[in-house]
Design a protein around this motif. Structure first.
Motif, PDB file in Angstrom:
ATOM      1  N   ASN A 162       0.841  -1.195   0.000  1.00 27.04           N
ATOM      2  CA  ASN A 162       0.000   0.000   0.000  1.00 27.04           C
ATOM      3  C   ASN A 162       0.873   1.239   0.000  1.00 27.04           C
ATOM      4  O   ASN A 162       1.918   1.271   0.647  1.00 27.04           O
ATOM      5  CB  ASN A 162      -0.900   0.037   1.237  1.00 27.04           C
ATOM      6  N   ILE A 163       0.421   2.263  -0.721  1.00 30.01           N
ATOM      7  CA  ILE A 163       1.044   3.581  -0.682  1.00 30.01           C
ATOM      8  C   ILE A 163       0.202   4.409   0.280  1.00 30.01           C
ATOM      9  O   ILE A 163      -1.015   4.504   0.120  1.00 30.01           O
ATOM     10  CB  ILE A 163       1.065   4.246  -2.075  1.00 30.01           C
ATOM     11  N   VAL A 164       0.832   5.004   1.291  1.00 29.15           N
ATOM     12  CA  VAL A 164       0.118   5.761   2.313  1.00 29.15           C
ATOM     13  C   VAL A 164       0.606   7.212   2.307  1.00 29.15           C
ATOM     14  O   VAL A 164       1.626   7.537   1.703  1.00 29.15           O
ATOM     15  CB  VAL A 164       0.308   5.134   3.709  1.00 29.15           C
ATOM     16  N   ASN A 165      -0.138   8.074   3.013  1.00 26.95           N
ATOM     17  CA  ASN A 165       0.214   9.483   3.149  1.00 26.95           C
ATOM     18  C   ASN A 165       0.318  10.193   1.804  1.00 26.95           C
ATOM     19  O   ASN A 165       1.204  11.023   1.590  1.00 26.95           O
ATOM     20  CB  ASN A 165       1.513   9.647   3.953  1.00 26.95           C
ATOM     21  N   CYS A 166      -0.586   9.813   0.895  1.00 26.03           N
ATOM     22  CA  CYS A 166      -0.565  10.360  -0.449  1.00 26.03           C
ATOM     23  C   CYS A 166      -1.964  10.257  -1.037  1.00 26.03           C
ATOM     24  O   CYS A 166      -2.647   9.252  -0.851  1.00 26.03           O
ATOM     25  CB  CYS A 166       0.416   9.555  -1.293  1.00 26.03           C
ATOM     26  N   VAL A 171       9.564   6.006  -3.579  1.00 30.52           N
ATOM     27  CA  VAL A 171       8.882   5.859  -2.292  1.00 30.52           C
ATOM     28  C   VAL A 171       9.880   5.465  -1.210  1.00 30.52           C
ATOM     29  O   VAL A 171      10.976   5.009  -1.495  1.00 30.52           O
ATOM     30  CB  VAL A 171       7.741   4.819  -2.363  1.00 30.52           C
ATOM     31  N   GLU A 186       5.464   5.355   1.383  1.00 32.55           N
ATOM     32  CA  GLU A 186       4.949   6.699   1.178  1.00 32.55           C
ATOM     33  C   GLU A 186       5.883   7.404   0.190  1.00 32.55           C
ATOM     34  O   GLU A 186       7.024   6.983   0.004  1.00 32.55           O
ATOM     35  CB  GLU A 186       4.871   7.466   2.494  1.00 32.55           C
TER      36      GLU A 186
END
Length: 51
Positions: A14-18, A29, A45
């Motif tokens: 998962n890509i978070v804070n975006c 990342v 992130e």
């Protein structure tokens, strides 16, 4: 996601804070870890130095 350090190794994560609309293929990342009970999950992130 493909790790720069090991060609051919792909990782589902998962890509978070975006904002999802800002995610791009090839986007640099940085790993961050989230603790869920006694397990630490690697998430990613956007890198602070991204262009």
């Amino acid at each position: 996601m493909t790790l720069e350090e090991q060609d051919g190794l792909n990782l589902t994560t998962n890509i978070v804070n975006c904002d999802p609309a800002d995610v791009r293929i090839g986007m640099p990342v940085t790993v961050v870890f989230e603790q869920v009970e006694d397990v630490w999950l690697p998430l990613f992130e956007p890198s602070p130095a991204r262009a």
